[in-house]
Design a protein around this motif. Structure first.
Motif, short mmCIF file in Angstrom:
data_model
loop_
_atom_site.label_atom_id
_atom_site.label_comp_id
_atom_site.label_asym_id
_atom_site.label_seq_id
_atom_site.Cartn_x
_atom_site.Cartn_y
_atom_site.Cartn_z
N LEU A 1 -23.00 55.97 31.31
CA LEU A 1 -24.33 56.52 31.00
C LEU A 1 -25.16 56.26 32.25
O LEU A 1 -25.37 55.10 32.62
CB LEU A 1 -24.92 55.83 29.78
CG LEU A 1 -26.20 56.44 29.21
CD1 LEU A 1 -25.98 57.86 28.72
CD2 LEU A 1 -26.76 55.57 28.09
N LEU B 1 -24.21 57.44 21.15
CA LEU B 1 -23.57 57.99 22.34
C LEU B 1 -22.21 57.33 22.54
O LEU B 1 -22.08 56.11 22.43
CB LEU B 1 -24.44 57.73 23.58
CG LEU B 1 -25.89 58.23 23.53
CD1 LEU B 1 -26.67 57.64 24.70
CD2 LEU B 1 -25.93 59.75 23.58
N GLN C 1 -19.29 57.45 16.10
CA GLN C 1 -20.46 58.20 16.56
C GLN C 1 -20.92 59.18 15.48
O GLN C 1 -22.12 59.30 15.20
CB GLN C 1 -20.11 58.94 17.84
CG GLN C 1 -21.27 59.77 18.41
CD GLN C 1 -20.84 60.60 19.61
OE1 GLN C 1 -19.69 61.05 19.69
NE2 GLN C 1 -21.73 60.80 20.56
#
Length: 310
Positions: free
Chosen positions: A44, A297, A286
């Motif tokens: 990320l 995420l 998720q």
């Protein structure tokens, strides 16, 4: 790390992080807490684009809560650029553009990733050509998490978390991150930890100046076995974060019931990191969390630190 100084712009990507393990010592008179932590960089990212300018400026986009991100010297990326300019006697400025994906005030080191990316981007844009050791030294002056964002991977952090040693982590670890609309203040969480310890009588009169990461944590990382690592996940700040945000405990419970091996508050929170056995299980977790109305995420680690994107 350097490109020609004539380059019009430089694009650098730096990862957010989770704390696989976080031990926090008692508070000293100067407010300092000794730390022993294991960072893992995950997929990320923050993107920072640096362009030539006469002065220093900053724009931010991407995250829902960018209005909470300062655009002046309170911003670590701005401070990083100015620190590098001062250290190298660079006479000009830079226009920084930050595209955020790491949650703001989420305990994942997004601001530190911005600072690391700004250092790499400005060094390349200006052609200052600093050594890796010098870049690490400047990163350490900006904050405890900035050196790790510079290097990425998996690392043991001691002292304030800025004394880094690489840790061997075999294979891939899949995580589901549950973000939150409302951040948690790191000083507030540390303060709550101190208060809880005082109430429990667990605050030492003379806290240790350094802590160690338990050997089983490092063995689990070397094994590459998510099940073994799940048994060693730990965060001293978790009780304090859950005190401030009791709803986070329910998030962890939903994730585990959906198939996650274990869940933990990342750093000072409020982001929850759920470790899963493989990518397929992570997708199931998720989906379950999204059905419960939460933003989830799927990421993996470890990944490299701040890198120039060509």
């Amino acid at each position: 790390m350097s490109l020609a100084a004539s380059t019009e712009s430089v694009h650098v990507r730096a990862p957010g992080k989770i704390n696989v393990y976080l031990g926090v010592g008692g508070r000293h008179d100067d407010g300092y807490h000794a730390l022993a932590t294991v960072f893992q960089a995950v997929s990320l990212y923050e993107d920072v684009i640096a362009r030539h300018a006469d002065d220093f400026s900053l724009t931010v986009s991407g995250a829902d809560d960018v209005d909470d991100v300062p655009l002046d010297d309170r911003n670590l990326a701005m401070r990083a650029a100015k620190l590098l300019a001062a250290a190298t006697e660079y006479p000009g400025g830079v226009a920084l553009e930050i595209r955020k994906r790491v949650p703001v005030a989420g305990g994942m080191g997004g601001g530190s990733a911005d600072a690391a990316a700004a250092l790499v981007a400005c060094d390349a844009l200006w052609g200052t050509g600093l050594s890796a050791a010098r870049m690490h030294e400047l990163a350490s002056r900006l904050g405890a998490d900035v050196p790790f964002a510079l290097h990425g991977g998996t690392a043991v952090g001691t002292g304030r978390g800025d004394q880094l040693n690489p840790a061997l982590a075999r294979g891939r670890f899949d995580w589901v991150l549950v973000t939150s609309e409302h951040g948690l203040s790191t000083p507030v969480v540390y303060g709550r930890l101190d208060t809880l310890r005082e109430e429990e009588g667990a605050l030492a009169d003379d806290p240790p100046l350094s802590l160690d990461v338990p050997i089983p944590v490092l063995q689990a990382l070397r094994s590459g076995d998510p099940g073994q690592l799940a048994e060693t996940l730990y965060n001293d700040l978790q009780a304090a974060a859950l005190f401030e945000r009791p709803d986070l405990a329910q998030t962890i419970d939903i994730g585990i019931r959906a198939g996650a091996l274990q869940g933990i508050v990342s750093g000072s929170g409020p982001t929850i990191a759920l470790l899963c056995a493989d990518p397929e299980v992570a997708q199931d977790v998720q989906t379950a969390l999204r059905r419960s109305g939460q933003e989830a995420l799927h990421v993996h680690g470890p990944v490299p630190g701040a890198r120039i994107i060509v």
